[in-house]
Design an enzyme around this catalytic site. Structure first.
Site, PDB file in Angstrom:
ATOM      1  N   CYS A 118       0.834  -1.204   0.000  1.00 36.85           N
ATOM      2  CA  CYS A 118       0.000   0.000   0.000  1.00 36.85           C
ATOM      3  C   CYS A 118       0.871   1.258   0.000  1.00 36.85           C
ATOM      4  CB  CYS A 118      -0.925  -0.010   1.214  1.00 36.85           C
ATOM      5  SG  CYS A 118      -2.058   1.387   1.291  1.00 36.85           S
ATOM      6  N   CYS A 214      -6.001  -3.520   7.433  1.00 34.02           N
ATOM      7  CA  CYS A 214      -7.171  -2.648   7.485  1.00 34.02           C
ATOM      8  C   CYS A 214      -8.417  -3.241   6.844  1.00 34.02           C
ATOM      9  CB  CYS A 214      -6.842  -1.293   6.871  1.00 34.02           C
ATOM     10  SG  CYS A 214      -6.418  -1.339   5.106  1.00 34.02           S
TER      11      CYS A 214
END
EC number: 2.8.1.13
Length: 370
Positions: A118, A214
């Site tokens: 990410c 997440c």
């Protein structure tokens, strides 16, 4: 209190009042304090949050970051401090470039680190583009890492708060990206940052640190089963001699070095030694079978100006984020790969994880374990 939080100028020879800083705000305490501190010091702060997924209806994503609830926290911090904040919806890109890669890696019998991916392909790449398009001078994050620039050379070091150091997760950040990045929290400890959050009366002052992946709302196995159920196939569990011991419900349920949850009773403890996606087999064996003193890494991102000599370079390597580091020698190979020889054998060298390379507390670079 602000006298205890002195930081270097974000741009050399340029005063704060003339410097525009985009701050990547995840909704957590660290990035919130970074933004609030810079604002108080006179910088022109622009807060930006990338919304990566929607967690409005899922309380299980507490302890994660970058969801819709975290976006609200970031926006509230910006409003209370008095600087602008913008939200960019990156759910589609995040799904395509991070979540799909996460699933691909697991189905290949490897163990991914989506946070590094990410940072590599979304947060820094796209936020840096946004920073440039806004005409800002720098992109600031709340990561615990130190960066020093000397004579156009860039040096990256572990955070002074070794318990919170995040250099492992930023190994893939390129030199060009680092030129625009700033990490003002790298010289401070987490407890001091929370004190500063309370000083600024930020509502996130007591917000727990993000600890979860997440987008995983329950377990990563359940997430993969929901998003790509056809990849979950039964197969054999075998010993190191190839004897069939039992069956499993999908290799995504296992990772190298795993002991619990194998589902086989044995007098001696059994560990996952190998995952073979081609045969859909899980190999188990004694802990001694996990020991390795050689590994290979690919897609190396080398930050040091000095190249790796052909006769090898003595370094310290971290094979997991929680690993304190092991002495090793790195040898360069072709095609941006390298061989790592560990001074001492190490358990659970896990394909898909990162091998990050240090000279004491200076991060030299790293690569992905093959």
């Amino acid at each position: 209190m602000l006298d205890d939080f002195k930081i270097d100028l974000l741009v050399k020879n340029k005063p704060p009042t003339s410097t525009t800083a985009v701050v990547a705000m995840s909704g957590g305490v660290d990035s919130s304090v970074a933004a609030a501190l810079l604002h108080k010091l006179g910088y022109k702060v622009i807060g930006i949050t990338l919304q990566l997924y929607n967690n409005n209806n899922n309380s299980n994503t507490k302890g994660a970051c970058c969801g819709s609830l975290d976006t609200q926290d970031a926006k509230q911090v910006a409003s209370s401090m008095g600087f602008p904040h913008y939200t960019l919806n990156y759910e589609k890109v995040f799904r395509e470039e991070v979540i799909e890669d996460f699933i691909d890696t697991y189905t290949q019998g490897k163990t991914p680190i989506p946070c590094i991916k990410c940072n590599q392909v979304i947060k820094f790449r796209d936020l840096l583009n946004a920073t440039k398009s806004l005409g800002a001078d720098v992109l600031v994050t709340g990561h615990y890492i130190r960066k020093i620039e000397q004579d156009d050379d860039i040096y990256v070091y572990s955070s002074k708060d070794t318990k919170k150091d995040q250099s492992y997760f930023l190994f893939a950040t390129t030199v060009e990206q680092l030129r625009l990045l700033r990490f003002p929290l790298g010289n401070f400890h987490k407890e001091d940052i929370r004190k500063l959050a309370k000083y600024f009366n930020l509502q996130v002052a007591n917000k727990p640190d993000s600890q979860n992946i997440c987008f995983v709302t329950d377990t990563y196995k359940k997430t993969i089963a929901e998003l790509r159920p056809h990849t979950i196939k039964k197969g054999n569990i075998i010993d190191i001699n190839g004897n069939i011991l039992s069956q499993h419900n999908g290799i995504v349920n296992f990772t190298i070095g795993q002991r619990k949850g194998i589902g086989i009773s044995s007098k001696a403890p059994l560990y996952v030694i190998k995952l073979n996606p081609d045969t859909n087999e899980v190999t188990v064996g004694p802990k001694s079978a996990l020991l390795q003193n050689k590994l290979y890494i690919r897609e190396i991102n080398w930050l040091a100006k000095e190249k790796i000599p052909h006769n090898g370079l003595n370094v310290k390597v971290k094979l997991r984020s929680s690993h304190s580091g092991s002495p090793a020698t790195i040898f360069p190979n072709n095609n941006n790969t390298a061989t790592i020889l560990l001074q001492d054998s190490y358990c659970t060298v896990t394909p898909g994880q990162a091998c990050v390379i240090y000279d004491h507390d200076r991060m030299l670079g790293g690569g992905w374990i093959c």
